[in-house]
Design a protein around this motif. Sequence first.
Motif, PDB file in Angstrom:
ATOM      1  N   LEU A 460      -5.851   6.652  -8.346  1.00  0.00           N
ATOM      2  CA  LEU A 460      -5.358   5.448  -7.277  1.00  0.00           C
ATOM      3  C   LEU A 460      -4.134   6.322  -6.908  1.00  0.00           C
ATOM      4  O   LEU A 460      -2.932   6.538  -6.926  1.00  0.00           O
ATOM      5  CB  LEU A 460      -5.109   4.393  -7.101  1.00  0.00           C
ATOM      6  N   THR A 461      -3.941   7.301  -5.392  1.00  0.00           N
ATOM      7  CA  THR A 461      -3.799   8.309  -4.606  1.00  0.00           C
ATOM      8  C   THR A 461      -2.245   6.960  -3.720  1.00  0.00           C
ATOM      9  O   THR A 461      -3.006   5.964  -3.356  1.00  0.00           O
ATOM     10  CB  THR A 461      -3.522   9.234  -3.940  1.00  0.00           C
ATOM     11  N   ILE A 462      -1.602   7.723  -2.930  1.00  0.00           N
ATOM     12  CA  ILE A 462      -0.788   7.375  -2.629  1.00  0.00           C
ATOM     13  C   ILE A 462      -1.326   6.557  -0.994  1.00  0.00           C
ATOM     14  O   ILE A 462      -1.015   5.630  -0.704  1.00  0.00           O
ATOM     15  CB  ILE A 462       0.738   8.240  -1.908  1.00  0.00           C
ATOM     16  N   LEU A 463      -2.077   7.533  -0.553  1.00  0.00           N
ATOM     17  CA  LEU A 463      -2.956   7.568   0.683  1.00  0.00           C
ATOM     18  C   LEU A 463      -3.670   6.114   0.808  1.00  0.00           C
ATOM     19  O   LEU A 463      -3.754   5.393   1.069  1.00  0.00           O
ATOM     20  CB  LEU A 463      -3.376   8.451   1.598  1.00  0.00           C
ATOM     21  N   LYS A 464      -4.683   6.190  -0.649  1.00  0.00           N
ATOM     22  CA  LYS A 464      -5.631   5.427  -1.215  1.00  0.00           C
ATOM     23  C   LYS A 464      -5.057   3.926  -0.782  1.00  0.00           C
ATOM     24  O   LYS A 464      -5.134   2.891   0.257  1.00  0.00           O
ATOM     25  CB  LYS A 464      -6.507   5.774  -2.296  1.00  0.00           C
ATOM     26  N   ALA A 465      -3.452   4.052  -1.764  1.00  0.00           N
ATOM     27  CA  ALA A 465      -2.894   2.533  -1.375  1.00  0.00           C
ATOM     28  C   ALA A 465      -2.916   1.873  -0.216  1.00  0.00           C
ATOM     29  O   ALA A 465      -2.239   1.025   0.222  1.00  0.00           O
ATOM     30  CB  ALA A 465      -2.137   2.199  -2.286  1.00  0.00           C
ATOM     31  N   MET A 466      -2.528   2.856   0.604  1.00  0.00           N
ATOM     32  CA  MET A 466      -1.733   2.377   2.375  1.00  0.00           C
ATOM     33  C   MET A 466      -2.990   2.475   3.157  1.00  0.00           C
ATOM     34  O   MET A 466      -2.818   1.301   3.647  1.00  0.00           O
ATOM     35  CB  MET A 466      -0.896   3.597   2.842  1.00  0.00           C
ATOM     36  N   GLN A 467      -4.560   3.270   2.832  1.00  0.00           N
ATOM     37  CA  GLN A 467      -5.276   2.562   3.838  1.00  0.00           C
ATOM     38  C   GLN A 467      -6.092   1.394   2.905  1.00  0.00           C
ATOM     39  O   GLN A 467      -6.640  -0.182   3.980  1.00  0.00           O
ATOM     40  CB  GLN A 467      -6.051   3.507   3.298  1.00  0.00           C
ATOM     41  N   LEU A 468      -5.836   1.216   2.018  1.00  0.00           N
ATOM     42  CA  LEU A 468      -6.454  -0.027   1.071  1.00  0.00           C
ATOM     43  C   LEU A 468      -5.357  -1.813   1.374  1.00  0.00           C
ATOM     44  O   LEU A 468      -6.032  -2.777   1.954  1.00  0.00           O
ATOM     45  CB  LEU A 468      -6.096  -0.212  -0.475  1.00  0.00           C
ATOM     46  N   ALA A 469      -3.779  -1.515   1.684  1.00  0.00           N
ATOM     47  CA  ALA A 469      -2.631  -2.090   2.108  1.00  0.00           C
ATOM     48  C   ALA A 469      -3.430  -2.086   3.763  1.00  0.00           C
ATOM     49  O   ALA A 469      -3.319  -3.550   4.142  1.00  0.00           O
ATOM     50  CB  ALA A 469      -1.913  -1.502   2.086  1.00  0.00           C
ATOM     51  N   GLN A 470      -3.676  -1.681   4.544  1.00  0.00           N
ATOM     52  CA  GLN A 470      -4.236  -1.971   5.874  1.00  0.00           C
ATOM     53  C   GLN A 470      -5.728  -2.432   6.167  1.00  0.00           C
ATOM     54  O   GLN A 470      -5.519  -2.620   7.049  1.00  0.00           O
ATOM     55  CB  GLN A 470      -4.557   0.291   6.788  1.00  0.00           C
ATOM     56  N   SER A 471      -6.407  -2.586   5.200  1.00  0.00           N
ATOM     57  CA  SER A 471      -7.468  -2.565   5.364  1.00  0.00           C
ATOM     58  C   SER A 471      -7.524  -4.385   4.913  1.00  0.00           C
ATOM     59  O   SER A 471      -8.308  -5.101   4.408  1.00  0.00           O
ATOM     60  CB  SER A 471      -8.462  -2.224   4.895  1.00  0.00           C
ATOM     61  N   GLY A 472      -6.918  -4.594   3.546  1.00  0.00           N
ATOM     62  CA  GLY A 472      -5.747  -5.971   3.928  1.00  0.00           C
ATOM     63  C   GLY A 472      -6.929  -6.259   2.637  1.00  0.00           C
ATOM     64  O   GLY A 472      -6.454  -7.570   1.661  1.00  0.00           O
ATOM     65  N   ASP A 473      -7.214  -4.689   1.236  1.00  0.00           N
ATOM     66  CA  ASP A 473      -7.613  -5.182   0.055  1.00  0.00           C
ATOM     67  C   ASP A 473      -6.205  -5.795  -1.186  1.00  0.00           C
ATOM     68  O   ASP A 473      -6.691  -5.951  -2.031  1.00  0.00           O
ATOM     69  CB  ASP A 473      -8.531  -4.035  -0.024  1.00  0.00           C
ATOM     70  N   VAL A 474      -5.364  -4.724  -0.729  1.00  0.00           N
ATOM     71  CA  VAL A 474      -3.952  -4.986  -1.104  1.00  0.00           C
ATOM     72  C   VAL A 474      -3.118  -5.329  -0.672  1.00  0.00           C
ATOM     73  O   VAL A 474      -2.753  -5.110   0.779  1.00  0.00           O
ATOM     74  CB  VAL A 474      -3.171  -3.915  -2.116  1.00  0.00           C
ATOM     75  N   ASP A 475      -1.832  -5.958  -1.286  1.00  0.00           N
ATOM     76  CA  ASP A 475      -0.923  -6.448  -0.745  1.00  0.00           C
ATOM     77  C   ASP A 475       0.320  -5.190  -0.720  1.00  0.00           C
ATOM     78  O   ASP A 475       0.351  -4.210  -0.636  1.00  0.00           O
ATOM     79  CB  ASP A 475       0.330  -7.188  -1.464  1.00  0.00           C
ATOM     80  N   TRP A 476       0.827  -5.278   1.347  1.00  0.00           N
ATOM     81  CA  TRP A 476       1.659  -4.200   1.370  1.00  0.00           C
ATOM     82  C   TRP A 476       2.699  -4.304   0.863  1.00  0.00           C
ATOM     83  O   TRP A 476       3.368  -2.861   0.433  1.00  0.00           O
ATOM     84  CB  TRP A 476       2.317  -4.800   3.028  1.00  0.00           C
ATOM     85  N   ARG A 477       3.060  -5.187   0.492  1.00  0.00           N
ATOM     86  CA  ARG A 477       4.088  -4.687  -0.422  1.00  0.00           C
ATOM     87  C   ARG A 477       4.613  -4.206  -1.577  1.00  0.00           C
ATOM     88  O   ARG A 477       5.137  -3.513  -2.319  1.00  0.00           O
ATOM     89  CB  ARG A 477       4.941  -6.170  -0.829  1.00  0.00           C
ATOM     90  N   ASP A 478       2.988  -4.233  -2.023  1.00  0.00           N
ATOM     91  CA  ASP A 478       2.930  -3.634  -3.547  1.00  0.00           C
ATOM     92  C   ASP A 478       2.368  -1.966  -3.256  1.00  0.00           C
ATOM     93  O   ASP A 478       2.891  -1.251  -3.945  1.00  0.00           O
ATOM     94  CB  ASP A 478       1.413  -4.241  -4.198  1.00  0.00           C
ATOM     95  N   ALA A 479       1.963  -2.207  -1.829  1.00  0.00           N
ATOM     96  CA  ALA A 479       1.678  -0.839  -1.713  1.00  0.00           C
ATOM     97  C   ALA A 479       3.149   0.022  -1.545  1.00  0.00           C
ATOM     98  O   ALA A 479       3.659   1.332  -1.989  1.00  0.00           O
ATOM     99  CB  ALA A 479       0.840   0.163  -0.339  1.00  0.00           C
TER     100      ALA A 479
END
Length: 699
Positions: A460-479
């Motif tokens: 999982l890359t940094i950018l992917k993590a951010m995008q997942l946070a943006q789409s609500g799939d992961v928690d922003w705080r974790d990203a």
Amino acid sequence: AGRLVPYDLLYADGVRAYFARDWGRAAELLQRALHSYAGLRAARRACRDACLREAAFLGEPPAAGPWEAALFDRVLQRADCVQHCLGSRLGAAPSAHRASLVIQRDFERREPYNYLQVAFFQLKKLDQAVSAAHTFFVANPQHLQMREDIEKYRRMSGVKSDNFRDLEAAPHWEAYEAGMQHYNADEYLQAVDRLEESLREALSALEECRALCEGPLEDEEVEEEEDLQPGLYEAIAAHYIQVLKCRQQCVLEIATKPGWISATEDFIPSHLDLLQFAYDQVGNQALAAECAASYLLFYPTDEPVLEKMKQYRAELGEDTAVTARENIRHYVQRSLMEKKLIYYAMEHLGGTFNDPDLWTPDELIPENLKQKYREDQEKKKQETLDMEERGKRGSLPFEGITVTMDSQQMNGTQRVVFDRVLTESECKDLLRLTKAARGTGDGYRARRSPHTPHERFEGLTILKAMQLAQSGDVDWRDAKLLLQASEKSRKIIESYFTPGKKLHFSFTHLVCRTAVEEEQEGRMDLSHPVHADNCLLDPEGKECWKEPPAYVYRDYSGILYLNDDFRGGSLFFTEMDTVTVTANVRPKCGRLVAFSSGKENPHGVQAVSQGRRCAIALWYTHSAEHAEQERVKAEELMEQRAAEENQSNGEEYHGADHSSRSSPEALVPSGGARPTSQRHKSVSERTQHPKELRARDEF
Ligand SMILES: O=C(O)CCC(=O)C(=O)O
Ligand SMILES: [Fe+3]
């Protein structure tokens, strides 16, 4: 000749078709763009040659009469010639073929091939996809996605290995490499052939590069106000000096292998030295002497070659005249003349010049410049000393972190293990990030490990993590924690190994390796075979080749571990033989292992035979040029989010510092005309390019 459509227009249309998924049209337009680009270069070269002859600056300067008229008469003739020549070859005004810097850079980096390979792949034209991918990769060995794609192509049946062809291969590099191989194998007859070819081709490539220098004046700072414009002589001088500096840099361009960062030193003179030796070996003293004499034009006092010269003269007899090659004499004289003018300009008009040559005679450099150079060197030395001093006293930038093992305890150099970089709860949050991401199915599917069939591999890359946070799939705080943890590791590693010298992120990802159940019986392989991170270890363990596809610019590696509830999976270091183990590191939450990325640190990972092993893998570089671009984007998303949050609850976010990075967008001149504005869009689209590729699950 027919009309050549400007390559930047074709390119812009091609990229647009690409994003519209019109693969056929994209492939056609991109190929035409490449063709037009090559045609433009060829036209510039041909016109320069033709006009050099037609309006030559030859003969004596006028004995009597106005110099100025004589000179400008020729200048005007040359301008007329060039205009006409280019106009008729291109079928349009030459100015229509001036592309923005961004697009020029894209072509220099072979970016069109990046798009092309996808288009061909989609069109099921595998052979062409493979050669486009390869062509791009040769010039961009750091491109992770392309590396993965190439590995997949290699595993695909129906892909012939001779499709891994560099479509833009420079003839002189092919000849040079073949020549050096023969030379190193003591096959001097073949070596002579190929090295002569390489020298010939290199000089020809040099002329092409020089021809391209005669373009428009590039203003460093756009001076809008009319009264800031320089007068006639200042303007001519500034433009001419720009051209001279550009021509001088050409030797670096041809001496830099595609995908490499630095040039081969003394590229031209070393050919002559190699040749003189090789000719001597095959018993052709006449040519050996000629090459030695040519070499001496660069280094007139080189003892070993002067010795050789004596020997050749003796062998050939005093009657045989030994002369240097005419084209080399011309090369040296021309280069010296240019250097003199540049140094004069530097001394009197200011400006800087990075002399690309090592052979420039000392007396050519003005005394006060030498003085300044020495002072600069002195200052640099002092700075390094200060840095080392600070490093020795160096303390870690965070409290509570401990150094558990240093190089000595790990039987090597530049290795270290830190503990307590993360807390248990931070590890849990980051592990949760990998789980949540897995559920989304997009871009984070567990695949077979590229290293072993007995494990799955998720990254999982940094950018992917951010995008997942943006789409609500992961928690922003974790990203956000992922971003923070990697920055914290960067600071620790920088202050420990290179205090005062900035380390940039090169690549960051969160990786998990999971044992595949039922497939562990009698397993002999490793989770990650022994390797070095910035060079290719040769199997005999004698060398580590710092060349592509290795990530040659990586300077430091770090791995921040998140858990220990798995079996196997220890990191270990070896000698260069890849088998003698010198240190072992057992992963656990909050443990950060860091080491220099070179041949001094071969390492591997033991098989993970049960459970899942997760870590943040981090690579760093001193080279700002290779700083991770994804990160810029990720931090932008983070800041955006923080700003939104800020608005809603007044919480303050201290965003990362961008000042040292240049985002691709920053290169786009504001308010530019036609393709520029489109490029502005596609440049940012390009950050999504890898995702675009990822979507192809047909592999
Ligand atoms: O995960 C580890 O411990 C090491 C991984 C590694 O060496 C690499 O990815 O280059
Ligand atoms: Fe590694």
